[in-house]
Design an enzyme around this catalytic site. Structure first.
Site, mmCIF file in Angstrom:
data_model
loop_
_atom_site.group_PDB
_atom_site.id
_atom_site.type_symbol
_atom_site.label_atom_id
_atom_site.label_comp_id
_atom_site.label_asym_id
_atom_site.label_seq_id
_atom_site.Cartn_x
_atom_site.Cartn_y
_atom_site.Cartn_z
ATOM 1 N N LYS A 1 0.729 -1.245 0.031
ATOM 2 C CA LYS A 1 -0.132 -0.154 -0.376
ATOM 3 C C LYS A 1 0.826 1.120 0.080
ATOM 4 O O LYS A 1 0.363 2.233 -0.650
ATOM 5 C CB LYS A 1 -0.705 -0.219 1.194
ATOM 6 C CG LYS A 1 -1.914 1.095 1.592
ATOM 7 C CD LYS A 1 -2.524 1.508 2.979
ATOM 8 C CE LYS A 1 -1.636 1.547 4.153
ATOM 9 N NZ LYS A 1 -1.606 3.097 4.226
ATOM 10 N N ASN A 2 2.148 1.272 1.253
ATOM 11 C CA ASN A 2 2.340 2.690 1.200
ATOM 12 C C ASN A 2 3.553 3.091 -0.159
ATOM 13 O O ASN A 2 4.192 4.168 -0.113
ATOM 14 C CB ASN A 2 2.703 2.553 3.008
ATOM 15 C CG ASN A 2 2.036 2.236 4.208
ATOM 16 O OD1 ASN A 2 0.588 3.016 3.399
ATOM 17 N ND2 ASN A 2 2.043 2.840 4.565
ATOM 18 N N ARG B 1 -0.053 14.290 13.168
ATOM 19 C CA ARG B 1 0.151 14.402 11.419
ATOM 20 C C ARG B 1 0.567 15.952 10.950
ATOM 21 O O ARG B 1 -0.058 16.106 9.697
ATOM 22 C CB ARG B 1 -0.558 13.224 10.769
ATOM 23 C CG ARG B 1 -1.737 12.300 11.356
ATOM 24 C CD ARG B 1 0.138 11.130 11.816
ATOM 25 N NE ARG B 1 0.053 10.697 10.434
ATOM 26 C CZ ARG B 1 -0.328 9.684 9.418
ATOM 27 N NH1 ARG B 1 -1.395 8.971 9.622
ATOM 28 N NH2 ARG B 1 0.022 9.283 8.612
ATOM 29 N N ARG C 1 -9.186 -0.628 3.647
ATOM 30 C CA ARG C 1 -8.327 0.663 3.413
ATOM 31 C C ARG C 1 -6.440 0.282 2.622
ATOM 32 O O ARG C 1 -5.997 0.175 1.699
ATOM 33 C CB ARG C 1 -7.827 1.857 4.657
ATOM 34 C CG ARG C 1 -9.257 2.761 4.929
ATOM 35 C CD ARG C 1 -8.232 4.138 5.865
ATOM 36 N NE ARG C 1 -7.307 4.143 5.017
ATOM 37 C CZ ARG C 1 -6.170 4.782 5.894
ATOM 38 N NH1 ARG C 1 -6.807 5.456 6.884
ATOM 39 N NH2 ARG C 1 -5.380 5.585 5.285
ATOM 40 N N CYS D 1 -4.686 11.963 12.434
ATOM 41 C CA CYS D 1 -5.869 10.834 11.592
ATOM 42 C C CYS D 1 -5.866 10.237 13.157
ATOM 43 O O CYS D 1 -5.596 10.937 14.296
ATOM 44 C CB CYS D 1 -5.687 10.139 10.860
ATOM 45 S SG CYS D 1 -3.868 9.326 11.746
ATOM 46 N N ASP E 1 3.718 0.700 12.229
ATOM 47 C CA ASP E 1 2.707 0.269 11.549
ATOM 48 C C ASP E 1 2.311 -1.431 11.810
ATOM 49 O O ASP E 1 1.076 -2.323 12.295
ATOM 50 C CB ASP E 1 2.261 0.154 10.226
ATOM 51 C CG ASP E 1 2.297 1.415 9.655
ATOM 52 O OD1 ASP E 1 2.853 1.341 8.918
ATOM 53 O OD2 ASP E 1 2.360 1.916 10.472
HETATM 54 C C1 EPZ Z 1 3.385 6.652 6.467
HETATM 55 O O1 EPZ Z 1 3.255 7.710 6.765
HETATM 56 C C2 EPZ Z 1 3.219 5.564 5.991
HETATM 57 N N1 EPZ Z 1 1.811 5.665 5.541
HETATM 58 C C3 EPZ Z 1 2.613 5.177 7.681
HETATM 59 O O2 EPZ Z 1 1.635 4.197 7.162
HETATM 60 C C4 EPZ Z 1 3.609 5.122 8.541
HETATM 61 O O3 EPZ Z 1 3.117 4.239 9.703
HETATM 62 C C5 EPZ Z 1 4.402 6.005 8.847
HETATM 63 O O4 EPZ Z 1 5.269 6.624 7.360
HETATM 64 C C6 EPZ Z 1 5.310 5.941 9.518
HETATM 65 O O5 EPZ Z 1 6.684 4.677 9.251
HETATM 66 C C7 EPZ Z 1 2.102 6.283 4.189
HETATM 67 O O6 EPZ Z 1 3.380 5.331 3.568
HETATM 68 C C8 EPZ Z 1 1.268 6.312 2.930
HETATM 69 P P1 EPZ Z 1 6.043 10.184 8.627
HETATM 70 P P2 EPZ Z 1 3.850 9.170 6.884
HETATM 71 O O7 EPZ Z 1 6.071 11.472 8.280
HETATM 72 O O8 EPZ Z 1 4.809 9.241 6.523
HETATM 73 C C9 EPZ Z 1 6.455 13.229 12.117
HETATM 74 C C10 EPZ Z 1 0.501 2.559 7.801
HETATM 75 O O9 EPZ Z 1 -0.822 2.323 8.587
HETATM 76 N N2 EPZ Z 1 6.320 14.027 11.026
HETATM 77 O O10 EPZ Z 1 7.099 9.372 8.400
HETATM 78 O O11 EPZ Z 1 3.321 10.692 7.309
HETATM 79 C C11 EPZ Z 1 5.137 13.095 12.745
HETATM 80 O O12 EPZ Z 1 4.158 13.574 12.927
HETATM 81 C C12 EPZ Z 1 0.017 3.938 7.947
HETATM 82 O O13 EPZ Z 1 -0.454 2.033 6.519
HETATM 83 C C13 EPZ Z 1 6.872 15.797 11.257
HETATM 84 O O14 EPZ Z 1 7.121 16.348 12.753
HETATM 85 O O15 EPZ Z 1 4.713 8.583 8.472
HETATM 86 C C14 EPZ Z 1 5.093 11.313 12.826
HETATM 87 O O16 EPZ Z 1 5.342 11.611 14.496
HETATM 88 C C15 EPZ Z 1 -0.231 4.513 9.241
HETATM 89 N N3 EPZ Z 1 6.666 16.331 10.983
HETATM 90 C C16 EPZ Z 1 6.252 11.184 12.591
HETATM 91 O O17 EPZ Z 1 6.915 12.207 11.507
HETATM 92 C C17 EPZ Z 1 6.643 15.673 9.355
HETATM 93 O O18 EPZ Z 1 6.052 17.004 8.531
HETATM 94 C C18 EPZ Z 1 6.441 10.235 11.824
HETATM 95 O O19 EPZ Z 1 5.424 10.611 10.440
HETATM 96 C C19 EPZ Z 1 6.004 14.725 9.317
HETATM 97 C C20 EPZ Z 1 6.101 13.757 10.175
#
Ligand code: EPZ
Length: 417
Positions: free
Chosen positions: A22-23, A122, A398, A117, A306
């Site tokens: 998916k990701n 996020r 999803r 979410c 995840d």
């Molecule tokens: C990706 O989300 C995945 N989704 C998530 O999978 C996964 O849990 C996550 O990476 C972590 O591995 C997709 O790829 C579509 P991040 P993403 O930006 O990119 C902070 C699932 O169940 N952060 O790595 O949104 C944020 O708050 C989903 O398949 C900032 O502070 O994750 C979080 O604490 C859920 N500022 C941490 O980084 C930013 O600008 C990780 O977020 C962006 C993120």
């Protein structure tokens, strides 16, 4: 709203083929906007997140055609519609991955801020930092992210946190920028590597994906091409944990064992037998004395956030005390309340959950609060005595393609009502 009805107590046995990731798919679909000609993608999972993103891209003028069950053709337009529809964007946080490609290809982007979410705030500050460093003008008005630029210019970006989405957005924006972009403290997830391999197949020059230092040489436009998406390591991990939790024996096919090393290590620590070959993983938990373990979620190659909820379900009937620390998201223990309704003994204190193993779970009426919480409830229901009814199944749809047939083929008693 449909529900899943599961009668637990049967150990899972048999083989299951894992679908495309998916990701990786969501990032790669957005990356297809960078190609001037047709892009054909194989191993695309039939899940609602993919279908929603395709609907959003369709409204922007992208020609989308399914060529087969898991094969997709995409043709990006010369110009795009200005704004992605709010009703669709608010359903899918990953629509934020359209920003980088839209800015660098079309010089403009207008995406509704994907709300927080159910697992955390996020924020998007790191996405904005990267795109602004590359020369984009970004602002947020009335919940709409507006971006515009002439041609982006390569730059150096340090990510305060190795954000997966920010790394992906910056890679895609840099692909058509003038000159070189360097990303420091980049995310190293396998889905980043898959995105880079896809973009390079279209003529991009992305080097270092999978490490914390990624360099991208900007090109004029990318050509079309064909690419096969990697298997979904989280779907695979979910089936591995379901096999362990039901004390069964399951062979997963079409996986990349290296992507699952953090989970394999933890399951072995819990006395679950895991054997790997080149593209299969066999989990055998028949007659084991499972052992309590401690888990802390970390960016890849640490233990994946995840997979945290699914492990909570498994550990809820493992004798002893297990501790889970969630270091990635602020609010990812919501499933604990639902598993406790099935008899689990779990105490949540901030980022820590303390699980005291109980003899067994009992079936109950529960509700999914997010995608992976839903997956955890399926595992809890498969372990429990009696019947469980899981509501808000749309969260599960999803990210899991053909879940019922896959579990039924492993001996589970599951139906949708
Ligand atoms: C990706 O989300 C995945 N989704 C998530 O999978 C996964 O849990 C996550 O990476 C972590 O591995 C997709 O790829 C579509 P991040 P993403 O930006 O990119 C902070 C699932 O169940 N952060 O790595 O949104 C944020 O708050 C989903 O398949 C900032 O502070 O994750 C979080 O604490 C859920 N500022 C941490 O980084 C930013 O600008 C990780 O977020 C962006 C993120």
């Amino acid at each position: 709203m449909s529900k899943l009805i599961i009668t637990g107590g049967q150990p899972l046995h048999g083989k299951v083929k894992v679908s495309g990731a998916k990701n990786a798919s969501l990032a790669i679909l957005c990356g297809a906007l960078l190609a001037e000609d047709e892009v054909v993608l194989d191993n695309v999972p039939d899940i609602s997140d993919v279908r929603i993103l395709l609907e959003i891209m369709g409204t922007m003028g992208v020609k989308v055609r399914w060529l087969g069950e898991e094969t997709l053709s995409l043709r990006s337009p010369k110009n795009i519609e200005d704004e992605a529809p709010y009703e669709l964007v608010k359903q899918l946080r990953a629509s934020n991955l359209l920003l980088g490609p839209m800015l660098t290809r079309y010089g403009k982007a207008s995406i509704s801020l994907p709300g927080g979410c159910n697992i955390g705030i996020r924020p998007m500050d790191l996405h904005f930092k990267g795109l602004i460093n590359l020369g984009a003008e970004m602002n947020l008005e009335r919940g709409i992210i507006q971006g515009k630029t002439g041609r982006l210019t390569g730059s150096r970006v340090y990510l305060d946190f190795p954000s997966v989405g920010a790394t992906e957005n910056i890679i895609m924006a840099a692909c058509l920028a003038d000159g070189q972009t360097v990303i420091e403290n980049a995310a190293k997830e396998p889905e980043i590597v898959d995105l880079a391999n896809f973009l390079n197949a279209l003529g991009a020059k992305v080097r270092g994906a999978g490490t914390d230092l990624i360099k991208i040489e900007g090109q004029h436009l990318l050509k079309g091409g064909r690419y096969t998406i990697i298997p979904d390591r989280i779907e695979a991990g979910t089936f591995m944990v379901a096999a362990a939790a039901t004390r069964g024996k399951v062979i997963l096919e079409s996986v990349i064992p290296r992507h699952l090393e953090p989970l394999t290590a933890k399951l072995r620590e819990a006395n679950v037998e895991v054997e790997v070959s080149e593209d299969t993983i066999c989990v055998n938990a028949a007659n084991i004395e499972a052992k309590s373990i401690d888990i802390k979620t970390m960016p890849y190659p640490g233990f994946p956030t995840d997979m945290q909820s699914q492990m909570m379900a498994f550990l809820s009937t493992v004798p002893g005390t297990s501790i889970i620390v969630e270091n990635i998201f602020e609010n990812r223990f919501r499933v604990a309340d639902e598993i406790k309704r099935m008899g689990a003994n779990i105490k949540v204190e901030g980022r820590m959950a303390v699980i005291e193993g109980v003899a067994s779970l009992q079936g109950a009426k529960v509700k999914a609060s997010d995608l992976r919480a839903g997956a955890a409830l399926v595992i809890a229901a498969l372990m429990a005595k009696g019947e469980t009814e899981i509501g808000d199944v749309h969260y599960i749809d999803r990210g899991y393609a053909n879940l019922e047939p896959k579990l039924t083929s492993l001996g589970a008693l599951i139906r949708r009502s």
